[in-house]
Design a protein around this motif. Structure first.
Motif: not given
Length: 267
Positions: A245-262
């Motif tokens: 669930i999105v809680e904020d107006d901005k989501v940050t993501v840091t990852s060591e691999s490619d990810l799919i965001w949906t």
């Protein structure tokens, strides 16, 4: 020997926004800062197809996607004359192996000046792959990070087609490609960058997911979600972040691999 991944603090930040789905005259950072191209695949048009059509500098139908525009645009604009709608929403290019587009539809658009690119000789790539390659080669944008390609009809229908479309995101990681349906959108978060996702809460969310497709994620960290990840490992057969669930107006993501965001889209 494989190269060690770039430490998160040394990676550039890539910013994402779905403001292109906001009705005019709302400002659209995705369209103001980038050249937008639209690809229509052979699935029913989503309700916002006319809006995205108006914001695109180039409109490409993948084979049977031309049928969807021919049939679907008048259905989405029922108060307008169907002939005028078809003439106004004319694709710039129809491209693919031409096994799905109806002959009369191809002839109709060709007579209006649409470019027909027959690639029936190429059976090793999907129609979406062909369209993305065509747009990348013919775009006048020197920096492909400033090119945004919106894809209608990429989700739904046959599962193998869906997976082929998701695979295209991995084939072109340096191009901002967004797959859209009436219900959700998805795009790739390449591991070469940190990511800021600016959530347009009037039109998207709250449900979202982060999915490692292609390789496990040894470490992913997020902010802005109800169930944030903290150096979390994700893989098929283990944890993947679905029904978050999105809680904020901005989501940050840091990852060591490619990810799919949906993220879900609101009706």
């Amino acid at each position: 020997m494989a190269l060690a991944p770039t430490p998160p603090q040394q990676r550039p930040t890539m910013r994402h926004s779905s403001a292109f789905l906001l009705p005019p005259p709302s400002a659209s950072p995705a369209t103001d800062a980038a050249t937008v191209a639209l690809v229509v695949l052979n699935q029913p048009l989503p309700r916002f197809a006319p809006l995205l059509w108006s914001r695109a500098a180039l409109r490409v139908c993948a084979d049977g996607g031309a049928n969807r525009v021919f049939d679907g645009m008048p259905e989405l604009l029922p108060g307008q004359d169907a002939g005028e709608v078809r003439a106004r929403y004319k694709p710039d290019v129809i491209k693919g192996d031409m096994d799905s587009v109806r002959p009369q539809v191809k002839e109709y658009y060709a007579n209006l000046g649409t470019k027909i690119v027959d690639e029936s000789h190429d059976q090793d790539t999907t129609d979406l792959h062909k369209c993305i390659s065509f747009i990348a080669k013919n775009s006048t944008v020197a920096d492909k990070s400033n090119l945004c390609i919106l894809v209608l009809g990429a989700l739904g229908g046959r599962f193998d087609h869906e997976m082929g479309n998701i695979n295209v995101l991995h084939i072109f990681p340096n191009i901002n490609i967004i797959l859209l349906s009436n219900d959700c959108l998805i795009f790739l978060l390449p591991r070469t960058h940190n990511h800021e996702i600016h959530v347009e809460r009037s039109i998207e969310g709250p449900h979202c997911g982060l999915i490692p497709i292609g390789m496990p994620s040894t470490s992913t960290t997020t902010t802005g979600l109800r169930w944030n990840l903290d150096n979390t490992s994700m893989s098929y057969g283990g944890l993947i972040s679905t029904s978050n669930i999105v809680e904020d107006d901005k989501v940050t993501v840091t990852s060591e691999s490619d990810l799919i965001w949906t993220i879900s889209l609101q009706n």
